[in-house]
Scaffold this motif. Structure first.
Motif, short mmCIF file in Angstrom:
data_model
loop_
_atom_site.label_atom_id
_atom_site.label_comp_id
_atom_site.label_asym_id
_atom_site.label_seq_id
_atom_site.Cartn_x
_atom_site.Cartn_y
_atom_site.Cartn_z
N ASN A 112 18.20 -43.72 -48.64
CA ASN A 112 18.71 -45.08 -48.38
C ASN A 112 17.96 -45.76 -47.24
N GLU A 113 17.40 -44.96 -46.34
CA GLU A 113 16.67 -45.51 -45.20
C GLU A 113 15.19 -45.69 -45.50
N GLY A 114 14.79 -45.46 -46.75
CA GLY A 114 13.41 -45.70 -47.14
C GLY A 114 12.48 -44.50 -47.06
N PHE A 115 13.00 -43.34 -46.70
CA PHE A 115 12.18 -42.13 -46.66
C PHE A 115 12.06 -41.51 -48.06
N LYS A 116 11.12 -40.60 -48.18
CA LYS A 116 10.94 -39.84 -49.43
C LYS A 116 11.13 -38.36 -49.12
N PRO A 117 12.38 -37.92 -49.04
CA PRO A 117 12.63 -36.53 -48.64
C PRO A 117 12.32 -35.53 -49.76
N GLY A 118 11.82 -34.37 -49.35
CA GLY A 118 11.70 -33.22 -50.23
C GLY A 118 12.52 -32.09 -49.62
N ILE A 119 12.89 -31.11 -50.43
CA ILE A 119 13.80 -30.07 -49.98
C ILE A 119 13.22 -28.69 -50.29
N ILE A 120 13.35 -27.79 -49.33
CA ILE A 120 12.99 -26.39 -49.56
C ILE A 120 14.21 -25.52 -49.31
N ALA B 209 18.33 -35.41 -56.70
CA ALA B 209 17.17 -35.87 -57.46
C ALA B 209 15.92 -35.92 -56.58
N CYS B 210 15.86 -35.05 -55.58
CA CYS B 210 14.69 -34.95 -54.71
C CYS B 210 13.76 -33.85 -55.21
N PRO B 211 12.44 -33.98 -54.96
CA PRO B 211 11.55 -32.87 -55.27
C PRO B 211 11.97 -31.65 -54.46
N MET B 212 11.89 -30.46 -55.08
CA MET B 212 12.41 -29.27 -54.41
C MET B 212 11.62 -28.04 -54.81
#
Length: 334
Positions: free
Chosen positions: A82-90, A126-129
């Motif tokens: 929502n803040e405009g970042f593109k988070p990924g998760i490990i 729905a983040c890349p992980m």
């Protein structure tokens, strides 16, 4: 069955029994000394730390078992988006039986390969992980296959091989630190003093210290595993139900159902338990309510009497501003 019995015995020792933990205390001291020595080896460079080109936020805990990391990770991922970042998760991919690591999560991934929590997080955000026992390898795969500009690490507070920019420790507000001993005498992965070095201490429940931030877990609906039908939890008050949970603190889930007036026969299983059809088929014809993490592993053999309860984290006001300000500082220094 033996694993289930041992798990319950250890929880009783750590959180209820005032005596047995004392006899195991010398082992706890040895474990805490090992933890400190290991950190020292990382600090002086004997063990190698790896830095990444994007900020890393680690969400972990200092105790064994569930504290509420998963809903917080999901909340953070949505906030950053929502803040405009593109988070990924490990994540570690705990419980996954993949033949090789790290693993990239996609539409064809299965919980038995990559772990139940990883599948839940990927579905909800729905983040890349990417997942794997070595967080550095998982992070490198994530950066290779996505354009993420910030990485969220699900757990990994003690995985010092990965340098981190922000640390968030999550505490179970009900059980806190049990008898306050380190493994195996108590539930601590690291001494309580470790909390003095993290950036945020988030308490799942009521906070008791000035430096803590409160997080509440909410959920008021149930979704049918087979049909996708959604009902308010209050509609289950009129019937007898079964409730099952294979999470770190099953009682928290059972208390949530109880708060809505449900009359449930409860069934506790070890965290990350691999459910089989017989585990739920023997529960009769009454509705069966479970956590969403458990539902990921029960979809293949669910019937129309099986429901899961989605939950969401609600954070104390002020946390968002503090976190974003710290993240902006981190990015400015790069």
């Amino acid at each position: 069955m033996m694993k289930k019995t041992l798990s319950r015995w250890l929880l009783d020792v750590w959180y209820k029994d005032p005596f047995i933990g004392v006899f195991l205390m010398p082992l706890g001291f040895l474990f805490s000394d090992f933890v400190r020595f290991r950190k020292f080896l990382y600090r002086i460079g004997v063990l190698k730390r790896h830095s990444l080109p994007v900020p890393v936020i680690v969400v972990g805990n200092i105790t064994v078992g569930g504290t509420g990391k998963t809903p917080l990770i999901i909340w953070l991922a949505r906030l950053l988006k929502n803040e405009g970042f593109k988070p990924g998760i490990i994540s570690r991919g705990y419980g996954g039986q993949a033949e090789s690591w790290p693993q990239w999560l996609d539409a064809d991934s299965a919980a038995e390969n990559v772990g139940d929590e990883a599948m839940l997080i990927a579905k909800q955000t729905a983040c890349p992980m990417a997942v794997g026992p070595l967080r550095v390898d998982a992070a490198k795969l994530l950066l290779q296959k996505s354009d993420c500009d910030v990485i969220l690490s699900d757990d990994g507070l003690q995985h010092y091989a990965l340098n981190r920019d922000i640390e968030i420790a999550v505490i179970d507000g009900e059980r806190r630190f049990g008898n306050s001993y380190c493994l195996p005498a108590g539930p601590l992965r690291e001494p309580i003093e470790r909390l003095q070095s993290v950036d945020f201490v988030v308490v799942n429940g009521e906070k008791s210290e000035d430096n803590e931030l409160a997080m509440q877990i909410t959920g008021n609906t149930a979704i049918n595993l087979l049909t996708g039908e959604e009902k308010p939890l209050s509609e289950f008050k009129a019937v007898d139900c079964h409730a099952l949970a294979g999470i770190g603190n099953p009682d928290r889930f059972f208390k949530l159902l109880e708060s809505f007036g449900l009359n449930c026969t409860t069934h506790s299983f070890p965290d990350h338990y691999k459910f089989q059809a017989k585990d739920i088929s023997v529960l009769g014809s009454e509705p069966v309510l479970m956590t969403e993490k458990d539902a990921v592993k029960c979809m293949a053999f669910a019937s129309d009497r099986h429901w899961y309860v989605p939950i969401a984290a609600v954070l104390e006001s002020g946390f968002v501003e503090c976190l974003l300000a710290l993240l902006a500082t981190v990015k400015a220094k790069r």
